[in-house]
Design a protein around this motif. Structure first.
Motif, PDB file in Angstrom:
ATOM      1  N   THR A 296       0.825  -1.209   0.000  1.00  0.00           N
ATOM      2  CA  THR A 296       0.000   0.000   0.000  1.00  0.00           C
ATOM      3  C   THR A 296       0.859   1.259   0.000  1.00  0.00           C
ATOM      4  O   THR A 296       0.608   2.198  -0.766  1.00  0.00           O
ATOM      5  CB  THR A 296      -0.952   0.000   1.214  1.00  0.00           C
TER       6      THR A 296
ATOM      7  N   LEU B 191       1.240   4.083  -3.067  1.00  0.00           N
ATOM      8  CA  LEU B 191       1.009   5.509  -2.883  1.00  0.00           C
ATOM      9  C   LEU B 191       2.211   6.323  -3.351  1.00  0.00           C
ATOM     10  O   LEU B 191       2.052   7.340  -4.030  1.00  0.00           O
ATOM     11  CB  LEU B 191       0.683   5.812  -1.422  1.00  0.00           C
TER      12      LEU B 191
ATOM     13  N   TRP C 161      -2.989  13.291  -2.397  1.00  0.00           N
ATOM     14  CA  TRP C 161      -2.912  11.858  -2.172  1.00  0.00           C
ATOM     15  C   TRP C 161      -2.976  11.586  -0.671  1.00  0.00           C
ATOM     16  O   TRP C 161      -2.326  12.266   0.111  1.00  0.00           O
ATOM     17  CB  TRP C 161      -1.617  11.300  -2.748  1.00  0.00           C
TER      18      TRP C 161
ATOM     19  N   LEU D 191      -3.809  -2.122  -8.770  1.00  0.00           N
ATOM     20  CA  LEU D 191      -3.962  -0.874  -8.021  1.00  0.00           C
ATOM     21  C   LEU D 191      -3.391   0.317  -8.782  1.00  0.00           C
ATOM     22  O   LEU D 191      -3.939   1.418  -8.720  1.00  0.00           O
ATOM     23  CB  LEU D 191      -3.331  -1.004  -6.646  1.00  0.00           C
TER      24      LEU D 191
ATOM     25  N   THR E 152      -5.363   3.723  -9.698  1.00  0.00           N
ATOM     26  CA  THR E 152      -4.896   5.092  -9.411  1.00  0.00           C
ATOM     27  C   THR E 152      -4.787   5.901 -10.696  1.00  0.00           C
ATOM     28  O   THR E 152      -5.120   7.087 -10.715  1.00  0.00           O
ATOM     29  CB  THR E 152      -3.553   5.108  -8.656  1.00  0.00           C
TER      30      THR E 152
ATOM     31  N   GLU F 174      -7.484   8.733  -2.453  1.00  0.00           N
ATOM     32  CA  GLU F 174      -6.948   7.983  -1.330  1.00  0.00           C
ATOM     33  C   GLU F 174      -6.820   6.510  -1.678  1.00  0.00           C
ATOM     34  O   GLU F 174      -7.552   5.990  -2.514  1.00  0.00           O
ATOM     35  CB  GLU F 174      -7.807   8.165  -0.077  1.00  0.00           C
ATOM     36  N   VAL F 175      -5.840   5.883  -1.042  1.00  0.00           N
ATOM     37  CA  VAL F 175      -5.620   4.449  -1.189  1.00  0.00           C
ATOM     38  C   VAL F 175      -5.603   3.836   0.201  1.00  0.00           C
ATOM     39  O   VAL F 175      -5.310   4.512   1.188  1.00  0.00           O
ATOM     40  CB  VAL F 175      -4.309   4.131  -1.947  1.00  0.00           C
TER      41      VAL F 175
ATOM     42  N   SER G 272      -5.658  -0.215   2.589  1.00  0.00           N
ATOM     43  CA  SER G 272      -5.712  -1.668   2.693  1.00  0.00           C
ATOM     44  C   SER G 272      -6.256  -2.033   4.066  1.00  0.00           C
ATOM     45  O   SER G 272      -6.014  -1.334   5.051  1.00  0.00           O
ATOM     46  CB  SER G 272      -4.322  -2.282   2.485  1.00  0.00           C
TER      47      SER G 272
ATOM     48  N   TRP H   1      -8.026  -0.653  -1.866  1.00  0.00           N
ATOM     49  CA  TRP H   1      -8.910   0.251  -2.593  1.00  0.00           C
ATOM     50  C   TRP H   1      -8.240   1.554  -3.002  1.00  0.00           C
ATOM     51  O   TRP H   1      -7.227   1.961  -2.468  1.00  0.00           O
ATOM     52  CB  TRP H   1     -10.167   0.543  -1.791  1.00  0.00           C
ATOM     53  N   VAL H   2      -8.915   2.162  -3.998  1.00  0.00           N
ATOM     54  CA  VAL H   2      -8.602   3.511  -4.465  1.00  0.00           C
ATOM     55  C   VAL H   2      -9.928   4.253  -4.528  1.00  0.00           C
ATOM     56  O   VAL H   2     -10.886   3.779  -5.141  1.00  0.00           O
ATOM     57  CB  VAL H   2      -7.926   3.495  -5.858  1.00  0.00           C
TER      58      VAL H   2
ATOM     59  N   LYS I 263     -15.198   4.576  -5.606  1.00  0.00           N
ATOM     60  CA  LYS I 263     -14.281   3.763  -4.812  1.00  0.00           C
ATOM     61  C   LYS I 263     -14.240   2.384  -5.448  1.00  0.00           C
ATOM     62  O   LYS I 263     -15.259   1.701  -5.539  1.00  0.00           O
ATOM     63  CB  LYS I 263     -14.740   3.657  -3.363  1.00  0.00           C
TER      64      LYS I 263
ATOM     65  N   THR J  16     -12.612  -1.300  -5.137  1.00  0.00           N
ATOM     66  CA  THR J  16     -12.027  -2.147  -4.099  1.00  0.00           C
ATOM     67  C   THR J  16     -11.739  -3.529  -4.652  1.00  0.00           C
ATOM     68  O   THR J  16     -12.630  -4.171  -5.221  1.00  0.00           O
ATOM     69  CB  THR J  16     -12.994  -2.286  -2.899  1.00  0.00           C
TER      70      THR J  16
END
Length: 154
Positions: free
Chosen positions: A5, A9, A20, A41, A45, A59-60, A62, A72-73, A136, A138
């Motif tokens: 994660t 990012l 972010w 992922l 993004t 946002e990201v 786990s 998720w993003v 979102k 996921t």
């Protein structure tokens, strides 16, 4: 999951001038193909950047919940229209509204690949959010922990 994660990012920040944020971080170690999850992922993004503007929040995160891994993003863009939601994960499907010239403009294979990666891990990809209120995405995967005697997998 934490390492994946945080690395995601860090890599995503170069995709666009957005706000972010790390939403949540799981310290759980799971048995999975880290390269493929990173690929999925990264696609999410990239899509978030394409559907948001400079300064918008992406946002990201786990988490592990109820024996499931969630990666998720989430973005604050226009969301996904109801008419597109049913086919967004099909090959060659494209949603309207991508920024002209955005990174990731293509033939509409990105989300189909994300769905395939999730399915290869025994899971699925979910889309949450109402039109006009962001999206979102996921990756919802079964929790598979490595055997105790194995080394930590990346």
């Amino acid at each position: 999951l934490a390492e994946l994660t945080v690395e995601l990012l860090a890599k995503a920040r170069v995709l666009g001038d957005r706000r972010w944020r790390l939403a949540a971080l799981s310290e759980e170690t799971v048995l999975a193909d880290g390269e493929r999850l990173t690929q999925a992922l990264a696609q999410l993004t990239d899509n978030a950047v394409a559907h948001t503007r400079e300064g918008d929040l992406i946002e990201v995160g786990s988490a592990v919940r109820d024996g499931r891994v969630e990666l998720w993003v989430r973005d604050g863009g226009p969301g996904v229209d109801d008419g597109v939601r049913e086919r967004i994960f099909e090959r060659f499907a494209r949603a309207d509204g991508a920024t002209a010239g955005a990174v990731g403009e293509g033939a509409g294979l990105g989300l189909a690949i994300v769905a395939s990666i999730a399915e290869a891990h025994g899971g699925r990809v979910r889309l949450d959010g109402a039109p006009g209120q962001g999206a979102k995405f996921t990756l919802d995967l079964p929790l598979r922990q490595p055997p105790r005697a194995s080394t930590r997998l990346r």
